[in-house]
Design a protein around this motif. Sequence first.
Motif, PDB file in Angstrom:
ATOM      1  N   ALA A  30      36.266  -7.140  19.747  1.00  0.00           N
ATOM      2  CA  ALA A  30      36.059  -5.842  20.381  1.00  0.00           C
ATOM      3  C   ALA A  30      34.636  -5.364  20.100  1.00  0.00           C
ATOM      4  O   ALA A  30      34.118  -5.530  18.994  1.00  0.00           O
ATOM      5  CB  ALA A  30      37.069  -4.827  19.869  1.00  0.00           C
ATOM      6  N   MET A  31      34.019  -4.771  21.122  1.00  0.00           N
ATOM      7  CA  MET A  31      32.619  -4.383  21.034  1.00  0.00           C
ATOM      8  C   MET A  31      32.427  -2.937  21.456  1.00  0.00           C
ATOM      9  O   MET A  31      33.246  -2.369  22.184  1.00  0.00           O
ATOM     10  CB  MET A  31      31.783  -5.266  21.956  1.00  0.00           C
ATOM     11  N   GLY A  32      31.303  -2.382  21.031  1.00  0.00           N
ATOM     12  CA  GLY A  32      30.966  -1.029  21.436  1.00  0.00           C
ATOM     13  C   GLY A  32      29.474  -0.890  21.654  1.00  0.00           C
ATOM     14  O   GLY A  32      28.687  -1.658  21.105  1.00  0.00           O
ATOM     15  N   TRP A  33      29.128   0.070  22.488  1.00  0.00           N
ATOM     16  CA  TRP A  33      27.734   0.492  22.648  1.00  0.00           C
ATOM     17  C   TRP A  33      27.625   1.921  22.127  1.00  0.00           C
ATOM     18  O   TRP A  33      28.452   2.782  22.461  1.00  0.00           O
ATOM     19  CB  TRP A  33      27.315   0.461  24.108  1.00  0.00           C
ATOM     20  N   PHE A  34      26.613   2.149  21.336  1.00  0.00           N
ATOM     21  CA  PHE A  34      26.316   3.467  20.792  1.00  0.00           C
ATOM     22  C   PHE A  34      24.875   3.823  21.141  1.00  0.00           C
ATOM     23  O   PHE A  34      24.090   2.954  21.509  1.00  0.00           O
ATOM     24  CB  PHE A  34      26.478   3.468  19.262  1.00  0.00           C
ATOM     25  N   ARG A  35      24.534   5.095  21.003  1.00  0.00           N
ATOM     26  CA  ARG A  35      23.157   5.502  21.190  1.00  0.00           C
ATOM     27  C   ARG A  35      22.807   6.604  20.199  1.00  0.00           C
ATOM     28  O   ARG A  35      23.685   7.354  19.744  1.00  0.00           O
ATOM     29  CB  ARG A  35      22.889   5.973  22.620  1.00  0.00           C
ATOM     30  N   GLN A  36      21.520   6.659  19.892  1.00  0.00           N
ATOM     31  CA  GLN A  36      21.041   7.681  18.977  1.00  0.00           C
ATOM     32  C   GLN A  36      19.727   8.242  19.499  1.00  0.00           C
ATOM     33  O   GLN A  36      18.736   7.515  19.614  1.00  0.00           O
ATOM     34  CB  GLN A  36      20.857   7.112  17.571  1.00  0.00           C
ATOM     35  N   ALA A  37      19.754   9.512  19.833  1.00  0.00           N
ATOM     36  CA  ALA A  37      18.557  10.214  20.276  1.00  0.00           C
ATOM     37  C   ALA A  37      17.850  10.803  19.056  1.00  0.00           C
ATOM     38  O   ALA A  37      18.487  11.034  18.019  1.00  0.00           O
ATOM     39  CB  ALA A  37      18.937  11.309  21.260  1.00  0.00           C
TER      40      ALA A  37
END
Length: 123
Positions: A30-37
């Motif tokens: 299982a995979m995820g995409w995250f982001r950080q501004a």
Amino acid sequence: QVQLKESGGGLVQAGDSLRLSCEGSNRLYAMGWFRQAPGKEREVVAAISGSSGATRYADSVKDQFTISRDNAKNMVYLQMNSLKPEDTAVYYCAARLSFSTGTFFRREDYADWGQGTQVTVSS
């Protein structure tokens, strides 16, 4: 443990599209995409299960982003359409350590992370 490498980020204008890629050094679960501004917490964007391909999205990107995977290539993708300046962030892919059903939305659910790729959307 799996090594992850993101690619595909860049500088685009509002309304443009980008496709991010995440390559794993071996089998991906299982995979995820995250982001950080800048100045903000890292947040989940999308997740995909390891087996059925079930997907889940943050409300902020629903109908705008699409997560997909190619298990034969150990790849996960994030197609981002109609980009907005508020989508500007460093984008990270993350991997679960072993097989488990479902999608996962918490940072602590993931064991391995890529180094991130910068996405900048100008207005």
